[in-house]
Design an enzyme around this catalytic site. Structure first.
Site, mmCIF file in Angstrom:
data_model
loop_
_atom_site.group_PDB
_atom_site.id
_atom_site.type_symbol
_atom_site.label_atom_id
_atom_site.label_comp_id
_atom_site.label_asym_id
_atom_site.label_seq_id
_atom_site.Cartn_x
_atom_site.Cartn_y
_atom_site.Cartn_z
ATOM 1 N N HIS A 1 -4.175 6.363 -1.299
ATOM 2 C CA HIS A 1 -4.767 6.422 0.046
ATOM 3 C C HIS A 1 -3.711 6.746 1.110
ATOM 4 O O HIS A 1 -4.051 7.131 2.225
ATOM 5 C CB HIS A 1 -5.434 5.078 0.363
ATOM 6 C CG HIS A 1 -6.771 5.185 1.044
ATOM 7 N ND1 HIS A 1 -7.503 6.360 1.132
ATOM 8 C CD2 HIS A 1 -7.531 4.240 1.670
ATOM 9 C CE1 HIS A 1 -8.634 6.121 1.783
ATOM 10 N NE2 HIS A 1 -8.670 4.854 2.124
ATOM 11 N N TYR B 1 0.811 -1.231 0.000
ATOM 12 C CA TYR B 1 0.000 0.000 0.000
ATOM 13 C C TYR B 1 0.842 1.278 0.000
ATOM 14 O O TYR B 1 0.309 2.374 -0.186
ATOM 15 C CB TYR B 1 -0.922 0.035 1.228
ATOM 16 C CG TYR B 1 -1.969 -1.039 1.228
ATOM 17 C CD1 TYR B 1 -3.045 -0.987 0.342
ATOM 18 C CD2 TYR B 1 -1.899 -2.113 2.113
ATOM 19 C CE1 TYR B 1 -4.017 -1.985 0.340
ATOM 20 C CE2 TYR B 1 -2.862 -3.114 2.117
ATOM 21 C CZ TYR B 1 -3.920 -3.038 1.224
ATOM 22 O OH TYR B 1 -4.881 -4.018 1.222
#
EC number: 3.1.1.29
Length: 194
Positions: A21, A16
């Site tokens: 995000h 990630y």
């Protein structure tokens, strides 16, 4: 009221790290680097933390290691340990409603569907009155594509714009401590990376 805690929202793990995000964490990482205050994992705060000094003020940095929808667990732990008030917190997060290359300060408001903000508001006793740094990532144009979009990596051209906005936001954060929020906001809100 001085800021005592700066939080960068993210999902944990290398898969990630480069996703949209995690834009909030990119900003806190940059602040830590600029101020030579490396982040270290601190299990009792469920995140990576560091301490910086801005204009004589002690400020904690935090990047939660929980998943985004549990960000309030890390913020709540730090807030209760250091007795920090909601209006002494700045939370940096990705913002769909701003284009890449733009970042804005904001005090209070809703969560706009952002699960990290939603959990923080909940863990602060449903108090939304903390400062935010909204880092523009743009919008996919279709609400059904939002999840894939925020968990995707921006193309190089967009990443460059986001990085420039984060760089300016870090400079404006230092300006906030030197000359006040109004001046910092005015400067940041007129910036748009090209």
């Amino acid at each position: 009221m001085a800021i005592k805690l700066i939080v960068g929202l993210a999902n944990p793990g290398t898969e990630y790290a480069a996703t949209r995000h995690n834009a909030g964490a990119w900003y806190v990482d940059l602040l830590a680097e600029r101020l030579r205050a490396p982040l270290r994992e601190e299990p009792k705060f469920f995140g990576y933390t560091s301490r910086i000094t801005l204009e004589g003020e002690d400020v904690r940095l935090l990047v939660p290691t929980t998943f985004m929808n549990l960000s309030g667990k890390a913020v709540g732990a730090m807030v209760s340990f250091y007795r920090i008030q909601p209006d002494e917190i700045l939370v940096a997060h990705d913002e769909l409603d701003l284009p890449p290359g733009v970042a804005k300060f904001k005090l209070g408001g809703g969560h706009g569907g952002h699960n990290g903000l939603k959990d923080i508001i909940s863990k602060l006793g449903n108090n939304p009155n903390f400062h935010r740094l909204r880092v523009g990532i743009g919008h996919p144009g279709d609400k059904n594509k939002v999840v894939g979009f925020v968990l995707g990596k921006p193309p190089v051209s967009e990443q460059k714009l986001i990085d420039e906005a984060i760089d300016e936001a870090a400079r404006c954060t230092e300006l906030w401590f030197k000359e006040g929020l109004a001046k910092a906001t005015s400067r940041l809100h007129t910036f748009k990376a090209q």
